[in-house]
Design a protein around this motif. Structure first.
Motif, PDB file in Angstrom:
ATOM      1  N   ASP B   2      37.117  65.932  -1.916  1.00  0.00           N
ATOM      2  CA  ASP B   2      36.792  65.554  -0.539  1.00  0.00           C
ATOM      3  C   ASP B   2      35.810  64.396  -0.525  1.00  0.00           C
ATOM      4  OD1 ASP B   2      38.402  67.476   0.504  1.00  0.00           O
ATOM      5  OD2 ASP B   2      36.811  68.984   0.662  1.00  0.00           O
ATOM      6  N   LYS B   3      36.017  63.508   0.448  1.00  0.00           N
ATOM      7  CA  LYS B   3      35.122  62.356   0.552  1.00  0.00           C
ATOM      8  C   LYS B   3      33.731  62.769   1.016  1.00  0.00           C
ATOM      9  CE  LYS B   3      38.419  58.613   0.909  1.00  0.00           C
ATOM     10  NZ  LYS B   3      38.592  57.254   1.447  1.00  0.00           N
ATOM     11  N   LYS B   4      32.736  61.991   0.608  1.00  0.00           N
ATOM     12  CA  LYS B   4      31.339  62.312   0.874  1.00  0.00           C
ATOM     13  C   LYS B   4      30.708  61.355   1.894  1.00  0.00           C
ATOM     14  CE  LYS B   4      31.003  65.357  -2.586  1.00  0.00           C
ATOM     15  NZ  LYS B   4      32.357  65.941  -2.564  1.00  0.00           N
ATOM     16  N   LEU B   5      29.503  61.718   2.320  1.00  0.00           N
ATOM     17  CA  LEU B   5      28.700  60.882   3.208  1.00  0.00           C
ATOM     18  C   LEU B   5      27.423  60.462   2.481  1.00  0.00           C
ATOM     19  CD1 LEU B   5      28.760  63.315   6.282  1.00  0.00           C
ATOM     20  CD2 LEU B   5      30.128  61.209   6.073  1.00  0.00           C
ATOM     21  N   ILE B   6      26.889  59.315   2.862  1.00  0.00           N
ATOM     22  CA  ILE B   6      25.552  58.935   2.397  1.00  0.00           C
ATOM     23  C   ILE B   6      24.646  58.822   3.625  1.00  0.00           C
ATOM     24  CG2 ILE B   6      24.136  57.132   1.301  1.00  0.00           C
ATOM     25  CD1 ILE B   6      26.552  56.464  -0.456  1.00  0.00           C
ATOM     26  N   THR B  61      32.544  56.196  -6.966  1.00  0.00           N
ATOM     27  CA  THR B  61      32.969  54.862  -6.516  1.00  0.00           C
ATOM     28  C   THR B  61      32.985  54.808  -4.975  1.00  0.00           C
ATOM     29  OG1 THR B  61      35.241  55.649  -6.695  1.00  0.00           O
ATOM     30  CG2 THR B  61      34.378  54.360  -8.553  1.00  0.00           C
ATOM     31  N   PRO B  62      32.870  53.597  -4.411  1.00  0.00           N
ATOM     32  CA  PRO B  62      32.814  53.448  -2.948  1.00  0.00           C
ATOM     33  C   PRO B  62      33.948  54.159  -2.212  1.00  0.00           C
ATOM     34  CG  PRO B  62      32.287  51.364  -3.979  1.00  0.00           C
ATOM     35  CD  PRO B  62      32.691  52.296  -5.090  1.00  0.00           C
ATOM     36  N   ASP B  63      35.142  54.204  -2.801  1.00  0.00           N
ATOM     37  CA  ASP B  63      36.271  54.817  -2.092  1.00  0.00           C
ATOM     38  C   ASP B  63      36.146  56.340  -2.007  1.00  0.00           C
ATOM     39  OD1 ASP B  63      36.847  54.481  -5.037  1.00  0.00           O
ATOM     40  OD2 ASP B  63      38.477  55.851  -4.468  1.00  0.00           O
ATOM     41  N   GLN B  64      35.139  56.907  -2.690  1.00  0.00           N
ATOM     42  CA  GLN B  64      34.914  58.350  -2.577  1.00  0.00           C
ATOM     43  C   GLN B  64      34.013  58.696  -1.379  1.00  0.00           C
ATOM     44  OE1 GLN B  64      33.550  58.682  -6.778  1.00  0.00           O
ATOM     45  NE2 GLN B  64      35.022  60.346  -6.934  1.00  0.00           N
ATOM     46  N   PHE B  65      33.656  57.675  -0.592  1.00  0.00           N
ATOM     47  CA  PHE B  65      32.750  57.906   0.537  1.00  0.00           C
ATOM     48  C   PHE B  65      33.394  57.574   1.885  1.00  0.00           C
ATOM     49  CE2 PHE B  65      30.048  57.603  -3.109  1.00  0.00           C
ATOM     50  CZ  PHE B  65      29.125  58.608  -2.884  1.00  0.00           C
ATOM     51  N   ILE B  66      33.123  58.428   2.857  1.00  0.00           N
ATOM     52  CA  ILE B  66      33.553  58.160   4.236  1.00  0.00           C
ATOM     53  C   ILE B  66      32.733  57.008   4.793  1.00  0.00           C
ATOM     54  CG2 ILE B  66      33.625  59.120   6.574  1.00  0.00           C
ATOM     55  CD1 ILE B  66      33.820  61.946   5.143  1.00  0.00           C
ATOM     56  N   GLY B  67      31.442  57.013   4.513  1.00  0.00           N
ATOM     57  CA  GLY B  67      30.579  55.944   4.998  1.00  0.00           C
ATOM     58  C   GLY B  67      29.115  56.248   4.756  1.00  0.00           C
ATOM     59  N   ILE B  68      28.282  55.264   5.105  1.00  0.00           N
ATOM     60  CA  ILE B  68      26.826  55.397   5.020  1.00  0.00           C
ATOM     61  C   ILE B  68      26.280  55.391   6.452  1.00  0.00           C
ATOM     62  CG2 ILE B  68      24.669  54.303   4.236  1.00  0.00           C
ATOM     63  CD1 ILE B  68      26.407  52.732   2.165  1.00  0.00           C
TER      64      ILE B  68
END
Lengths: 319, 319
Positions: B2-6, B61-68
């Protein structure tokens, strides 16, 4: 032909109706008396009959309408389409308004409370200039309000926008809600008269208002404002006090919502710019600089039509 | 996976970071010092470097994130992704935060002001229990707030939720905004001390707080609350005065928004239930019955983590 809206403004003495375009232009309007007999059981059937009668008259059919929107006194359950506790309608038990009107007319129906609906009207076609954030304060027998943020009415748990019960004077006048110092106790039509009676007691100068009160004459909020405009010293002090509390409440509402406009309507606002300018002076004193320089106070513009126009806008959700 | 948030919580002394699941569970967190030298020009590059460094460290990697998402002091233009006038960061000119961080990290970026973001955090994972309507008041050096209605932050024209500038005492203490009697002048950490100094002057009884003030000792808001808990008469009166204004403001915010919860956070709220119960007593005095019986006051639960959690939730818009 473009589909139309129907707006219904249900009040304790009359029920106002209008047929509007989807842009909010009134094409037809009419009204009937509110029959509150028999626990208000005639009201919904009367509304249905009046709508069907007028559709016949104008040779229109239900499929030519986007929907019906209605503003009502009492506590509204918007999802269920019900109303309860509208005492000036004799509605003491839950009224299944939406279901009955949809069945009786064949047109989709939405409702909200009367102050909210008037706020929607003023925002859409009146002083609110269709801005995203508008606070509407209505000064009538009581003080009500409707608050629009990012284009939507605020409801919260149901009683959002009860600006009449903002406390502006801890230990002030006793309110019907049981608290002391609610805005309504100073700025409603009855509040203005109360301030007048109170200030007259400790006033010793020359004043027509003072004489009228001492003679036991019936005085009204309008009379107080009219005398103030004629430079009656006591009446001017009363208006100053009322505007002080309205300015304070407007500033605090604005620190919370930061609206483009605070729109003041209702019977007391018939005093016009004379009222507005004095409220504005206190608003500017109590609002912090960002708010003071951006939020504008205005008088309502639609008068009695705000209700049907705002009510009709509720039906835009069916578009 | 699952994608993560920062989440990023940018403050004047530290920048806090966290990596969270889309459900708001913190998986990693770290912080760096805020380098405000050279007009704060190192801040955005430092944020980018720290994020990239930690992504490397965790082999992500950046593609593992929904956004910051980020919370920041100053005035935020959410659409443009810029900040201006964050004086504790030395940011006097417009900072192009979103464009730079998106370019530097390859991850989508959203921002809002720090009090709003803390409100989102407390609403989502803290005292707000993910309710639709939550008012958050933070009592720190100043008094700030974030207001959530129907699940959305209120912004109005930009300054909605400035609860620190609600006027609770016309002709009260002078505020940094230029007005008199803003809530902040009584209920911030510095406000509490000010109330203490003021009340000490006309106090003649036996009080440790009075002695400390008379001896010219440095006193803090915490010290006032601690002494009140130990039954110091003057300190108890000071706390009573502060809670009176907090109760009044909470009631008026609630008459406007009718939220499920008013959540009180920030340094001063470390006084805990001792503070809350006294605020609640005045809230119940000033709120009208519908509000009194439905809106609940609570202490914030997330402490320092509210910022990163709420900030991260801003990025859910990219989901």
């Amino acid at each position: 032909m473009d589909k139309k809206l129907i707006g219904v403004d249900l009040g304790g003495t009359t029920i106002k109706f209008a047929i509007l375009t989807a842009d909010g232009e009134i094409q037809q309007k009419w009204s009937i008396e509110t029959n509150i007999l028999d626990e208000g059981s005639h009201i919904v059937p009367d509304i249905i009959e009046s709508i069907n009668h007028h559709l016949n008259l104008y040779e229109m059919t239900p499929d030519q309408f986007i929907g019906i929107g209605m503003g009502t006194p009492g506590t509204v359950d918007r999802a269920a389409g019900t109303v309860v506790g509208a005492y000036n309608l004799n509605w003491k038990t839950v009224q299944n308004v939406k279901a009955e009107i949809e069945k009786g007319t064949g047109i989709k129906f939405a409702l909200d409370n009367d102050a909210n609906v008037a706020a929607l009207g003023e925002r859409w076609k009146g002083a609110g200039e269709n801005a995203a954030n508008v606070a509407f304060i209505t000064l009538g027998t009581g003080v009500g309000g409707g608050l629009i943020a990012d284009g939507n009415l605020l409801h919260g748990l149901g009683a959002a926008g009860e600006v009449g019960h903002i406390n502006v004077q801890p230990d002030g006048y006793l309110c019907t809600c049981g608290n002391k110092g609610c805005l309504e106790t100073y700025a409603s039509a009855t509040g203005v008269v109360r301030v007048a009676r109170d200030m007259a007691e400790e006033f010793a100068g020359d004043s027509e208002l003072k004489r009228a009160l001492d003679n036991g004459e019936e005085i009204s909020s309008k009379m107080v404002f009219d005398l103030a405009k004629q430079d009656d010293i006591l009446a001017k002090r009363v208006v100053d006090r009322v505007c002080y509390y309205l300015g304070l409440a407007s500033a605090n509402i604005s620190s919370i919502l930061h609206p483009e406009y605070v729109v003041i309507g209702g019977g007391v606002s018939a005093a016009g710019d004379f009222l507005l300018e004095q409220v504005e002076a206190y608003f500017k004193q109590f609002a912090f600089p960002t708010i003071r320089n951006t939020t504008k106070l205005k008088l309502a513009q639609l008068g009695n039509s705000a209700g049907v126009i705002g009510a009709a806008s509720l039906a835009l959700e069916f578009k």
